[in-house]
Scaffold this active site. Structure first.
Site, PDB file in Angstrom:
ATOM      1  N   THR A 118       0.663  -1.543   0.373  1.00  0.00           N
ATOM      2  CA  THR A 118       0.169   0.005  -0.189  1.00  0.00           C
ATOM      3  C   THR A 118       0.714   0.959   0.097  1.00  0.00           C
ATOM      4  O   THR A 118       1.125   2.060  -0.455  1.00  0.00           O
ATOM      5  CB  THR A 118      -0.926  -0.272   1.523  1.00  0.00           C
TER       6      THR A 118
ATOM      7  N   ALA B  88       8.036  -9.321  -2.611  1.00  0.00           N
ATOM      8  CA  ALA B  88       8.017 -10.200  -2.853  1.00  0.00           C
ATOM      9  C   ALA B  88       6.505 -10.666  -3.716  1.00  0.00           C
ATOM     10  O   ALA B  88       7.384 -12.008  -4.363  1.00  0.00           O
ATOM     11  CB  ALA B  88       8.174 -10.579  -1.103  1.00  0.00           C
TER      12      ALA B  88
ATOM     13  N   TRP C  97       1.377 -14.252   2.775  1.00  0.00           N
ATOM     14  CA  TRP C  97       2.470 -14.813   2.975  1.00  0.00           C
ATOM     15  C   TRP C  97       2.046 -16.401   3.800  1.00  0.00           C
ATOM     16  O   TRP C  97       1.262 -15.738   4.724  1.00  0.00           O
ATOM     17  CB  TRP C  97       2.670 -13.493   4.313  1.00  0.00           C
TER      18      TRP C  97
ATOM     19  N   ASN D 213      -7.623  -6.588   0.491  1.00  0.00           N
ATOM     20  CA  ASN D 213      -8.415  -5.857   1.311  1.00  0.00           C
ATOM     21  C   ASN D 213      -9.858  -5.615   0.917  1.00  0.00           C
ATOM     22  O   ASN D 213     -10.372  -5.781  -0.044  1.00  0.00           O
ATOM     23  CB  ASN D 213      -8.397  -4.831   2.092  1.00  0.00           C
TER      24      ASN D 213
ATOM     25  N   TRP E 296      -7.558  -7.561  10.200  1.00  0.00           N
ATOM     26  CA  TRP E 296      -6.192  -6.726   9.456  1.00  0.00           C
ATOM     27  C   TRP E 296      -5.706  -5.417   9.508  1.00  0.00           C
ATOM     28  O   TRP E 296      -5.474  -5.138   8.287  1.00  0.00           O
ATOM     29  CB  TRP E 296      -5.964  -8.033   7.721  1.00  0.00           C
ATOM     30  N   HIS E 297      -5.830  -5.051  10.824  1.00  0.00           N
ATOM     31  CA  HIS E 297      -5.212  -3.314  11.002  1.00  0.00           C
ATOM     32  C   HIS E 297      -3.859  -3.622  11.318  1.00  0.00           C
ATOM     33  O   HIS E 297      -3.956  -2.845  12.180  1.00  0.00           O
ATOM     34  CB  HIS E 297      -6.312  -2.697  11.239  1.00  0.00           C
TER      35      HIS E 297
ATOM     36  N   ALA F 256       2.458   0.911   8.584  1.00  0.00           N
ATOM     37  CA  ALA F 256       1.066   1.241   9.517  1.00  0.00           C
ATOM     38  C   ALA F 256       1.861   1.476  10.357  1.00  0.00           C
ATOM     39  O   ALA F 256       1.006   1.353  11.380  1.00  0.00           O
ATOM     40  CB  ALA F 256       0.134   0.350   9.447  1.00  0.00           C
TER      41      ALA F 256
END
Length: 591
Positions: free
Chosen positions: A32, A54, A83, A120, A523-524, A558
């Site tokens: 992002t 990756a 991943w 997302n 997922w934050h 983040a």
């Protein structure tokens, strides 16, 4: 926006293998933030930029269909873009049971160009002005609401709202799906919120008040707009000073005399190469950026010493105070007439912000997103979920730690959600408040068989995109649409885990046990390399992303949030990358 011209090819040939040229900036991670930095920094033709990602490329005209799809469930559980060995614990570890071993579960993080913005839920939420004033108060000078608003405006092209709070020509399209396209379930939930006393909010990113609203999304014409799509179009990729390497893993940072001189990376051909740079920017997210720092000897001295890693800079905050938004869910069977109607691919259409009234919490400290479809398969089309999350969490005790010094080993991740009892108390109250709305007589014609839901390993396994799951859920879906007695039996036998909703509504102990067991993050992942004052031992970076204690190294993602915003983290991450790119370019012009 959706160009069809192919970008330059990935450079993995013999010529590149012998290339010893030096870059001005190497961006580790084309997620992002990385895509934003690549676009903005390469706009200066004097700078040579290398991006190393990756995962696979998502070049114009070749963006995989699951990523472009408005229904995000085809991307965020897709092993192709993840991943797949990354796991985490989410349960709080009780202070009186230090040896307690919480369940280790897969934690989905993107491994593809565009990162989280490519997989997302596409929810485009800025958070609240008080979030950024708090950043400034915590030592991130220059990150107040007034300072960051121009960058929220810069990143967006809002097709529904304009005025001083919105941008009109940014790379990320922001839109909303109108209520006329909603299925009956979403419209019924909105009406139920209104009857429960909540106000309608037209613009969640312009009216920072409690209420329900059509969710803003990073989406245009029913197609996702990731940062790879928005910032790395074919014209940007054609720049002679920008090189993008995909399917290439950075195996380590090249440190010399406490200065980062470049990186070592392994390409898709299996060859390992060194790449030199004046500066390296880690943009690998809140789980992998601290892991890179730790392997390079930047972090808590005691932990590094225990692993035999030479300490380059003793920064106790690296990997500490990891944060996510704690979340639990309420699920219901959707009656056939109320399901997704085919007029949109979106399943998350309606959002809600509300205040707990807790003395320590700011307004709108709780939130919920309403899904009129819970998964990609046939059973998912029959189940709605109300996902409730602590919008302003007080639990900041998570951590990222190395298991060993090998770059191939995923770090140990413990989120320690609900470590602050105030989060638990607010979640229990919110759960009953929203469950009462779902169970209200007004919803009986739309949903039935409401039950407490958890994102368990069973749900993850059924959510995998496999032929077996498609066939199995197809059969189960036919049975669920059969007699009510059969549906109740199947839901209790195959889907419900633990006590039914009726028990949780009246039994405090049962509800607390459910929330402690079922709470997951959304997922934050954030805050593991926080910005702050240099004399703050828990601060890792300065306000411009520079890593304290070393030269030539920044973190921009983040992980540098001083605290997690009250909302989804995608837009704040883009905003951070936009602002630091501006700071970098201003520094270059001044020298």
């Amino acid at each position: 926006m959706f160009d069809t011209m192919d970008g330059p090819p990935v450079m993995n040939d013999e010529k590149h293998a012998n290339d010893t040229s030096r870059y001005d900036f190497i961006i580790v991670g084309g997620g992002t933030a990385g895509c934003v930095l690549a676009s903005r920094l390469s706009a200066d033709p004097r700078l040579r930029i290398l991006v190393i990602e990756a995962g696979e490329d998502t070049a114009p005209g070749r963006v995989p269909a699951p990523i472009l799809d408005s229904f995000a469930g085809l991307a965020y559980l897709n092993s192709r873009f993840l991943w797949n060995d990354l796991k985490a614990t989410t349960e709080n570890i009780p202070s009186n049971r230090p040896d307690y071993q919480p369940a280790l579960r897969k934690y989905e993080q993107a491994r593809v160009l565009g990162g989280g913005s490519a997989i997302n839920g596409q929810l485009a939420n800025r958070g609240a002005p008080h979030d950024y004033d708090e950043w400034q108060a915590r030592g991130a000078k220059g990150w107040s609401w007034d300072a960051v608003l121009p960058y929220f405006r810069k990143l967006e092209r809002d097709v529904d709202f304009d005025g001083p709070l919105h941008g009109q020509d940014g790379p990320i399209a922001i839109s909303r799906i109108g209520e006329d396209l909603w299925p009956e379930h979403a419209n019924a939930m909105a009406a139920a919120f209104g009857r429960a006393g909540f106000s309608y909010v037209h613009d969640q990113n312009g009216e920072f008040v409690d209420g329900y609203y059509p969710v803003a999304i990073s989406n245009l014409y029913d197609r996702r707009v990731s940062t790879a799509v928005g910032y790395l179009g074919y014209r940007v990729r054609a720049r002679a000073n920008l090189t993008i390497l995909t399917e290439t893993h950075v195996t380590g940072l090249l440190m010399h005399d406490r200065v980062c001189r470049g990186v070592t990376a392994r390409g898709p051909d299996g060859e390992t190469r060194d790449y030199q740079a004046s500066e390296v920017i880690l943009s690998c997210g809140a789980l992998h950026s601290p892991a890179h720092l730790l392997r390079a000897g930047i972090g808590p001295a005691q932990e590094l010493g225990d692993l035999g890693i030479e300490v380059v800079a003793d920064r106790p905050g690296v990997g500490k105070r990891l944060t996510d938004h704690p979340s639990v869910a309420i699920a219901s069977y959707i009656k056939p007439k109320a399901r997704i109607n085919g007029r949109t691919r979106r399943h998350l259409l309606l959002g809600l912000r509300f205040s707990s009234g807790h003395a320590d919490a700011p307004p709108s400290d709780m939130a919920a997103s309403i899904a009129s479809k819970s998964a990609w398969h046939d059973v998912g089309s029959q189940l709605a979920t109300v996902n409730i999350w602590v919008n302003k969490t007080f639990s900041e005790d998570g951590s990222v730690r190395l298991r060993d010094s090998d770059w191939r080993t995923e770090p140990r991740i413990d989120f320690n959600l609900m470590s602050d009892r105030r989060d638990l108390e607010r979640m229990m109250s919110a759960y009953r408040r929203l469950a009462a709305i779902v169970l209200s007589p007004e919803m009986h014609g739309v949903v039935s068989d409401t039950f407490p839901a958890s994102y368990s390993d069973k749900v993850r396994q059924v959510g995998a995109l496999t032929l077996r799951n498609r066939l199995m859920t197809g059969l189960l879906a036919k049975l669920l649409d059969g007699p009510a007695v059969l549906r109740e039996f199947l839901l209790k036998s195959f889907i419900l885990e633990g006590d039914p909703i009726e028990v949780l509504m009246r039994d405090d102990d049962a509800l607390e046990a459910f929330i402690r067991r079922a709470t997951v993050g959304v997922w934050h992942a954030s805050c593991s390399c926080r910005m702050g004052d240099e004399d703050d031992p828990m601060a890792v970076t300065a306000a411009d992303g520079r890593v304290y204690g070393v030269g030539g190294l920044r973190v921009v993602d983040a992980s540098i949030f001083p605290s997690i915003p009250s909302g989804n983290t995608n837009l704040p991450t883009i905003m951070v990358a936009e602002r630091i790119a501006d700071l970098i370019l201003a520094e270059r012009q001044a020298t």
